[in-house]
Design a protein around this motif. Structure first.
Motif, PDB file in Angstrom:
ATOM      1  N   GLU A 139       0.836  -1.202   0.000  1.00 17.05           N
ATOM      2  CA  GLU A 139       0.000   0.000   0.000  1.00 17.05           C
ATOM      3  C   GLU A 139       0.874   1.256   0.000  1.00 17.05           C
ATOM      4  O   GLU A 139       0.559   2.238  -0.684  1.00 17.05           O
ATOM      5  CB  GLU A 139      -0.920  -0.002   1.218  1.00 17.05           C
ATOM      6  CG  GLU A 139      -1.889   1.170   1.284  1.00 17.05           C
ATOM      7  CD  GLU A 139      -2.939   1.155   0.189  1.00 17.05           C
ATOM      8  OE1 GLU A 139      -3.468   2.246  -0.139  1.00 17.05           O
ATOM      9  OE2 GLU A 139      -3.228   0.066  -0.344  1.00 17.05           O
ATOM     10  N   GLU A 185      -8.926  11.019   9.788  1.00 18.19           N
ATOM     11  CA  GLU A 185      -9.871  10.845   8.682  1.00 18.19           C
ATOM     12  C   GLU A 185      -9.663  11.977   7.684  1.00 18.19           C
ATOM     13  O   GLU A 185      -9.660  13.158   8.046  1.00 18.19           O
ATOM     14  CB  GLU A 185     -11.304  10.882   9.223  1.00 18.19           C
ATOM     15  CG  GLU A 185     -12.364  10.506   8.211  1.00 18.19           C
ATOM     16  CD  GLU A 185     -12.439   9.022   7.965  1.00 18.19           C
ATOM     17  OE1 GLU A 185     -13.028   8.621   6.940  1.00 18.19           O
ATOM     18  OE2 GLU A 185     -11.900   8.239   8.798  1.00 18.19           O
ATOM     19  N   SER A 188      -9.477  11.896  -0.073  1.00 21.15           N
ATOM     20  CA  SER A 188      -8.426  11.579  -1.038  1.00 21.15           C
ATOM     21  C   SER A 188      -8.164  12.808  -1.897  1.00 21.15           C
ATOM     22  O   SER A 188      -9.083  13.361  -2.506  1.00 21.15           O
ATOM     23  CB  SER A 188      -8.866  10.401  -1.922  1.00 21.15           C
ATOM     24  OG  SER A 188      -7.909  10.161  -2.929  1.00 21.15           O
ATOM     25  N   SER A 206      -7.879   2.188  -3.257  1.00 27.46           N
ATOM     26  CA  SER A 206      -9.151   2.821  -2.947  1.00 27.46           C
ATOM     27  C   SER A 206      -9.087   4.282  -3.366  1.00 27.46           C
ATOM     28  O   SER A 206      -8.014   4.831  -3.583  1.00 27.46           O
ATOM     29  CB  SER A 206      -9.434   2.727  -1.447  1.00 27.46           C
ATOM     30  OG  SER A 206     -10.426   3.637  -1.045  1.00 27.46           O
ATOM     31  N   TRP A 208     -10.762   6.566  -1.443  1.00 23.32           N
ATOM     32  CA  TRP A 208     -11.411   7.187  -0.294  1.00 23.32           C
ATOM     33  C   TRP A 208     -10.432   7.584   0.811  1.00 23.32           C
ATOM     34  O   TRP A 208     -10.836   7.829   1.948  1.00 23.32           O
ATOM     35  CB  TRP A 208     -12.466   6.237   0.279  1.00 23.32           C
ATOM     36  CG  TRP A 208     -13.626   6.068  -0.638  1.00 23.32           C
ATOM     37  CD1 TRP A 208     -13.805   5.092  -1.579  1.00 23.32           C
ATOM     38  CD2 TRP A 208     -14.768   6.925  -0.746  1.00 23.32           C
ATOM     39  NE1 TRP A 208     -14.982   5.284  -2.256  1.00 23.32           N
ATOM     40  CE2 TRP A 208     -15.599   6.401  -1.770  1.00 23.32           C
ATOM     41  CE3 TRP A 208     -15.177   8.082  -0.081  1.00 23.32           C
ATOM     42  CZ2 TRP A 208     -16.800   6.995  -2.128  1.00 23.32           C
ATOM     43  CZ3 TRP A 208     -16.370   8.682  -0.439  1.00 23.32           C
ATOM     44  CH2 TRP A 208     -17.167   8.125  -1.454  1.00 23.32           C
ATOM     45  N   LYS A 210      -8.178   5.763   2.366  1.00 23.79           N
ATOM     46  CA  LYS A 210      -8.125   4.737   3.411  1.00 23.79           C
ATOM     47  C   LYS A 210      -6.794   3.997   3.466  1.00 23.79           C
ATOM     48  O   LYS A 210      -6.624   3.088   4.276  1.00 23.79           O
ATOM     49  CB  LYS A 210      -9.246   3.713   3.183  1.00 23.79           C
ATOM     50  CG  LYS A 210     -10.654   4.302   3.249  1.00 23.79           C
ATOM     51  CD  LYS A 210     -10.973   4.847   4.622  1.00 23.79           C
ATOM     52  CE  LYS A 210     -12.404   5.330   4.738  1.00 23.79           C
ATOM     53  NZ  LYS A 210     -12.686   5.913   6.070  1.00 23.79           N
ATOM     54  N   GLY A 213      -4.834   4.083   6.886  1.00 25.05           N
ATOM     55  CA  GLY A 213      -5.513   3.263   7.890  1.00 25.05           C
ATOM     56  C   GLY A 213      -5.238   1.790   7.676  1.00 25.05           C
ATOM     57  O   GLY A 213      -5.057   1.030   8.635  1.00 25.05           O
ATOM     58  N   LEU A 214      -5.184   1.370   6.412  1.00 26.07           N
ATOM     59  CA  LEU A 214      -4.865  -0.029   6.101  1.00 26.07           C
ATOM     60  C   LEU A 214      -3.458  -0.374   6.566  1.00 26.07           C
ATOM     61  O   LEU A 214      -3.230  -1.432   7.155  1.00 26.07           O
ATOM     62  CB  LEU A 214      -5.008  -0.281   4.599  1.00 26.07           C
ATOM     63  CG  LEU A 214      -4.803  -1.717   4.097  1.00 26.07           C
ATOM     64  CD1 LEU A 214      -5.650  -1.964   2.856  1.00 26.07           C
ATOM     65  CD2 LEU A 214      -3.339  -2.003   3.766  1.00 26.07           C
TER      66      LEU A 214
END
Length: 246
Positions: A139, A185, A188, A206, A208, A210, A213-214
């Protein structure tokens, strides 16, 4: 910086990677965004991803789909280096190919050649276990590849040390953002929207916000500390530290 929407010459079509076309087509069919029985071809896929103009590949399309994107724009590859604790270079690799394929190819090379594995027995078969979470590192490499400043002419760098992996891409954070904004939070905000959209359409990321967080969740599951993020105003670096205790 080169205009990423400028049309390339007709010869660019000849360098398109069939593997990349198949990857994108399979994802589009899975999402029912392309007829299941359709035979994928480069012009159709480029049109669906908005990577062509007046019958020619755009520069973005050439970078994402062609076998040697560095022929169109310098620095569009990934550089892996192995360093000892004193910072001396021990080994290196350059990973080329279509931008869409570079992150996974780079992570494959990284874990096959540079990261030690341990063989464990479980669920009736042998598993190779690594000290770093593969999904989190992948990622980070995807993010670096998508958000790099293409005008710099510098590749994504993966530096491997005895106790850490550092992944760096040129380019500052979005205007007004700090590292703290990344960890909370957030929306993107891709530096290269066409490239980000293509990675999303190919099922590689993604859209979004995220990804961080992943990475954090994967590190927690692996029993190591969360990745560290740093920005000096010119580049962004993600560091994964080895936890011998884990």
């Amino acid at each position: 910086m080169n205009n990423l929407d400028q049309a390339m010459g007709p010869s660019a079509w000849k360098d398109v990677s069939s593997e990349t076309i198949q990857l994108v087509a399979a994802e589009l069919k899975k999402r029912e965004a392309m007829p299941a029985g359709a035979e994928p071809d480069a012009e159709d896929i480029a049109d669906r991803l908005c990577l062509s103009r007046d019958g020619s590949l755009t520069l973005t399309g050439a970078l994402l789909l062609c076998k040697r994107p560095d022929r169109f724009l310098e620095g569009t590859y990934v550089k892996i280096g192995l360093f000892d604790s004193d910072g001396s270079l021990l080994d290196e690799d350059l990973v080329r190919g279509p931008l869409l394929l570079q992150p996974r190819a780079s992570v494959r090379r990284l874990f096959e050649k540079y990261i030690e594995s341990r063989i464990v027995y479980g669920n009736l078969y042998l598993d190779a276990v690594y000290d770093y979470p593969v999904k989190a590192v992948e990622e980070a490499v995807v993010n670096a590849s998508v958000h790099r400043d293409l005008s710099s002419g510098c590749p994504v760098e993966i530096r491997v040390y005895p106790d850490r992996i550092a992944i760096t891409n040129d380019g500052p954070l979005p205007a007004g953002w700090t590292v703290a904004d990344l960890l909370g939070e957030h929306r993107s905000r891709p530096r290269n929207p066409r490239i980000a959209d293509a990675f999303h359409d190919a099922g590689l990321m993604s859209c979004w916000g995220k990804g961080i967080g992943l990475m954090v969740a994967e590190c927690a599951a692996a029993g190591i500390q969360s990745p560290e993020f740093a920005s000096d105003g010119h580049s962004v670096t993600v560091v994964f530290r080895l936890s011998r205790e884990a």
